[in-house]
Design a protein around this motif. Structure first.
Motif, short mmCIF file in Angstrom:
data_model
loop_
_atom_site.label_atom_id
_atom_site.label_comp_id
_atom_site.label_asym_id
_atom_site.label_seq_id
_atom_site.Cartn_x
_atom_site.Cartn_y
_atom_site.Cartn_z
N THR A 1 0.56 -1.04 0.11
CA THR A 1 -0.06 -0.04 0.00
C THR A 1 0.79 1.09 0.08
OG1 THR A 1 -0.03 0.14 2.42
CG2 THR A 1 -1.83 -1.33 1.20
N GLY A 2 2.03 1.06 0.22
CA GLY A 2 2.98 2.35 0.51
C GLY A 2 2.90 2.97 1.88
N ASP A 3 2.00 2.46 2.90
CA ASP A 3 2.00 3.11 4.31
C ASP A 3 1.54 2.18 5.04
OD1 ASP A 3 0.02 4.61 6.36
OD2 ASP A 3 1.71 6.09 5.52
N LEU B 1 -1.83 2.71 6.69
CA LEU B 1 -2.99 2.44 6.15
C LEU B 1 -3.15 0.79 5.98
CD1 LEU B 1 -4.84 3.56 3.83
CD2 LEU B 1 -2.89 3.43 2.07
N SER B 2 -1.97 0.05 5.88
CA SER B 2 -2.11 -1.21 5.78
C SER B 2 -2.57 -1.81 6.89
CB SER B 2 -0.80 -1.91 5.85
OG SER B 2 -0.31 -1.68 4.46
N ASP C 1 5.04 -2.49 4.97
CA ASP C 1 3.22 -2.31 4.65
C ASP C 1 2.77 -3.40 3.96
OD1 ASP C 1 5.06 -1.19 2.53
OD2 ASP C 1 3.25 -0.91 1.39
N ARG D 1 -3.40 8.39 -3.48
CA ARG D 1 -1.96 8.32 -3.41
C ARG D 1 -1.60 9.51 -2.77
NH1 ARG D 1 0.28 4.56 -7.23
NH2 ARG D 1 -1.11 3.85 -8.68
N PRO D 2 -0.99 9.37 -1.75
CA PRO D 2 -0.31 10.73 -0.74
C PRO D 2 0.52 11.54 -1.75
CG PRO D 2 0.53 8.79 0.07
CD PRO D 2 -0.48 8.12 -0.90
N ASP E 1 2.57 15.54 1.41
CA ASP E 1 1.88 14.78 2.21
C ASP E 1 2.67 13.83 3.08
OD1 ASP E 1 -0.39 16.39 1.69
OD2 ASP E 1 -1.03 14.65 0.42
N ILE E 2 3.60 13.06 2.24
CA ILE E 2 4.46 12.04 2.86
C ILE E 2 5.78 12.59 3.85
CG2 ILE E 2 6.19 10.36 2.43
CD1 ILE E 2 4.67 9.59 -0.02
N ALA F 1 3.97 13.91 6.95
CA ALA F 1 3.59 12.84 7.59
C ALA F 1 5.01 12.21 8.35
CB ALA F 1 2.83 11.57 7.08
N LEU F 2 6.00 12.25 7.81
CA LEU F 2 7.35 11.74 8.30
C LEU F 2 7.80 12.71 9.33
CD1 LEU F 2 9.00 10.26 5.22
CD2 LEU F 2 8.16 8.99 7.02
#
Length: 808
Positions: free
Chosen positions: A230-232, A235-236, A283, A348-349, A353-354, A357-358
């Motif tokens: 999922t990339g996150d 989210l997973s 993820d 998709r963020p 946004d990424i 978030a980080l």
């Protein structure tokens, strides 16, 4: 796993197992134990690239006797060219056994024995049974000779399957083709659906999968297991927890569908740094498809994807009816699935946004970390007197500058979640977390600094051993028990914040070098500092015009009173691990330097322990033979010979006593010159080993090390250390030995299958990293992450580069 354990009985100490780098978590755990405790070298490589195996199969470099692979792998579903691997292995290591875990496919879809594999094994718990109502392992061999060797172990160990379990397994086999046809048909639909949505999907049934073409050259179907990214991680977690039909569990192959996150579940025992090295995404979500209606499965997964924010409906897309678009589940088609997925778009963020978030996560982590305590402790080596110590002869033990390192991080209790306790042991590929509320705080007896407990509390010990019982192996169990026992006892009535303790060791583990004592000393000091039972001393002020500070490199930073407290708690930890330890290992690990110790016996009178000066500048080469030891039987053997042949054994013990007395005088003589000291130790080393060999406690591997180091051009002096019977040898390295000769010796020992470690003996004891004198710019959590990922051979250099340490 017992099927794999059976197969690994064919491997012997000194052998090499070449295994894949994407394997079931339990397989990794068992191979990790084999590497640390079984004297077997384990190498992981990418088996999806057959050519990657060739460098490890060069004759004379690795004694590869077994190659272990999965195809598809679990959980990344990478494909290995089984026939090509067989050809490469046969060319480089013709006698090696090639073993395949075929659980992901079952013999219905893939038959590795037909491709040249020697042994194939399946978890009968999965597809073969199909109902999750029994546990079974199936092992098949290509030749009768290998089959007989395996059958001998089954008979000897009593691991044959019980009759009723055989009945259940035979019942499940009757429906295997029907179940697998349905499962892989549904799996292909779901994989196509997620692929169309734009997720990175791992499933060889997809034509877009890089292993698709190869897989269908050696298999007749793609199976019922897939995974996607999922990339996150967050989210997973939301997707997994949001499903209703999909059960959250680590198994697969049954009639019911399951969903899981491998890095948090089936593969959590693999340390994070190893997962990263092997390309296992944190993820990743694994889907194991059952025989339910595929419409229901997609509908449930779709709802969770929407609720978690992973996808959203396209404003202009028409609705595709889930229940009426297909005539029956058995006639499901990809066209409907693609149309269904095209009514949604993946969320998709953006890069910003990424980044935000980080940054927020990093800020939260830094704010949450209350403290980060770094500690270290040396191992120990017995230089003279081993085995004779049991019979009252003086032993000489010294600290060895291959150290155990520990980092304790803690954070204040959260208002939204309960406190947690975590133990991380990367060397054992082990990590476990407990809710603080499950720990037996109420069972801990009261104590004070003046009455620090000496005896174990049986009630508390039994409870922490119950908590430790869930750990994977014997070494993990005792490590957990010692940590939890001290944590609960020291933490009673104090701030029970969230705590994580990470420990690594530069010591060859299980080689009789006091690695458990170094671990016990590290957890003792870290917890004593955390709970402020002792406080770290302030370093001397910088030199001024009025006072010139003479540096001791931190060796006098821990005061005598604190040393006594640390030793008491380290000894308590050693009791948890060993039951009835001598106290020598922890004494050396805490204090450093060297000690002479003797057991009280009727023949030689009162025992005791006496410290001696440090002689850290004397270099030693410690060589791990990688052969397992049976200390108890060796000790018992000497005792039996003494009772049967006192006229033979007693003079040997007296001779060893004379050697220990002379060594004690040498090491305590402040006026003895350096060259004279080294020459004296060399002669004592050689003489001591001859007596130990006469006692019958040497080993062919040790004699080989001694022969190699004593021959030209080295001409060095070596003896066994610890309990012998394999284990380690120590070689004194004089100052005049050229570096080129030493490098040649190390290379020669390594090529002979041994593990040499160049170190110094007699150095500092327990140490801690001064919080106010660390390297500038170290962020919170840096020490823990660094300790987890640093290569073992670089641990000492890494620690010294973190700042100024203080030692006993």
């Amino acid at each position: 796993m017992s099927a794999l354990d059976l197969i690994l009985r064919l491997v012997k100490p000194g052998d090499t197992v070449l295994a894949g780098d994407d394997l079931y978590g339990g397989t990794n755990r068992l191979l990790g134990w084999l590497g640390t405790d079984g004297g077997v070298k384990v190498i992981h490589c990418n088996t999806s690239d057959a050519a990657a195996l060739a460098p490890f199969l060069i004759p004379g470099q690795n004694k590869v006797t077994m190659v272990l692979l999965e195809s598809p792998t679990n959980p990344m579903l990478k494909i290995a060219d089984i026939a090509a691997i067989v050809e490469i292995v046969r060319a480089g290591a013709p006698d090696a056994l090639i073993v395949a875990d075929n659980t992901m496919m079952s013999p219905y879809l893939q038959r590795p024995l037909d491709l040249g594999v020697d042994i194939c094994y399946d978890s009968g718990t999965k597809f073969l049974s199909g109902h999750h109502d029994l546990m079974a392992g199936i092992v098949t061999a290509r030749t009768e000779e290998v089959g007989k060797r395996l059958s001998w172990f089954v008979n000897a160990m009593g691991t044959a399957l019980a009759p009723f379990d055989c009945f259940l397994l035979l019942r499940g086999l009757k429906t295997l083709p029907l179940r697998m046809d349905r499962q892989q048909a549904s799996c292909n639909l779901i994989a196509t659906y997620l692929h169309t949505l734009g997720f990175k999907v791992h499933y060889p049934g997809l034509k877009a999968d890089p292993g698709h073409e190869l897989h269908f050259k050696q298999a007749t179907g793609a199976g019922g297991v897939m995974s996607f990214e999922t990339g996150d991680v967050v989210l997973s977690e939301g997707i997994v927890s949001g499903t209703r039909i999909w059960g959250i569990s680590v198994s697969f192959g049954a009639v019911n569908s399951l969903i899981s996150m491998p890095c948090l579940m089936s593969h959590a025992s693999i340390p994070a740094h190893l997962r990263a090295e092997r390309g296992l995404p944190e993820d990743l979500i694994r889907l194991c498809i059952g025989i339910e209606d595929p419409h229901d499965l997609i509908d449930d997964l779709e709802t969770s994807l929407l609720d978690s924010g992973a996808i959203r409906s396209k404003p202009s897309a028409p609705f595709i009816d889930t229940f009426h678009a297909l005539p029956t589940p058995l006639h499901a088609n990809e066209e409907w699935v693609i149309k269904r997925a095209q009514t949604f778009e993946r969320v998709r963020p953006s890069a910003s946004d990424i980044s935000a978030a980080l940054a927020e996560i990093t800020l939260r982590e830094e704010e949450a970390v209350k403290e980060e305590i770094a500690v270290s402790a040396p191992g120990k080596v017995i230089l003279f007197g081993e085995h004779a110590v049991v019979h009252g002869v003086t032993g000489i033990a010294a600290s060895v500058d291959l150290r155990c390192y520990g980092v304790l991080t803690s954070s204040p209790p959260s208002t939204t979640s309960s406190s947690k306790v975590t133990l991380v042991l990367p060397d054992l590929e082990f990590s476990q977390t407990w809710e603080s509320s499950v720990l037996p705080w109420d069972l801990a007896p009261s104590w004070s600094i003046d009455t620090a407990p000496i005896a174990l509390d049986e009630i508390l010990l039994n409870r922490v051993e119950e908590l430790a019982e869930a750990s994977s192996g014997p070494r993990e169990k005792v490590s957990v028990a010692a940590f939890l026992y001290l944590l609960v006892l020291l933490g009673t009535g104090r701030d029970q914040s969230s705590v994580t303790f990470t420990a690594r060791s530069a010591l060859p583990m299980g080689a009789g070098l006091g690695s458990s004592a170094a671990y016990s000393t590290c957890i003792s000091l870290a917890l004593l500092l955390h709970h402020k039972v002792i406080t770290p001393p302030r370093l001397p002020a910088p030199a001024t015009a009025q006072h010139i500070h003479i540096s001791h490199n931190g060796r006098r930073a821990i005061d005598a009173a604190s040393i006594e407290i640390i030793d008491k708690w380290a000894f308590l930890s050693e009791k948890v691990i060993h039951g009835n330890p001598s106290g020598i290992d922890n004494a050396v690990s805490v204090r450093g330097g060297a000690v002479a110790f003797r057991k009280t016996t009727p023949q030689r009178g009162e025992g005791g322990m006496e410290g001696m000066k440090s002689f850290a500048s004397v270099r030693f080469l410690i060589t791990d033979s990688r052969v397992g030891r049976d200390t108890k039987s060796l000790v018992a053997g000497v005792g039996a010979r003494l009772a049967k042949e006192p006229e033979v054994i007693e003079p040997i013990l007296e001779a060893i006593q004379s050697i220990s007395d002379e060594a004690k005088r040498c090491l305590s003589d402040a006026e003895m010159g350096r060259e004279e000291l080294i020459e004296g130790l060399e002669s004592l080393i050689t003489e001591n080993h001859l007596h130990l060999a006469a006692l019958g406690v040497s080993h062919p591997s040790l004699e080989k090390i001694i022969s190699l180091t004593s021959s030209a051009p080295f001409n060095l002096h070596t003896k066994l250390t610890g309990a012998g019977g394999g284990g380690c040898a120590v070689t004194l390295i004089p100052d005049h030995l050229p570096a080129s000769v030493l490098d040649t010796l190390v290379a020669s020992l390594a090529s002979a299958g041994f593990a040499p470690y160049l170190t110094a003996v007699g150095g500092s004891g327990v140490g801690f990293l001064h919080a106010d004198q660390r390297v500038a710019g170290l962020a919170a959590g840096h020490l823990k992450s660094g300790l987890e990922t640093e290569p073992t051979v670089e641990l000492d250099a890494w620690a010294k580069g973190r700042g100024k340490w203080g030692y006993a």
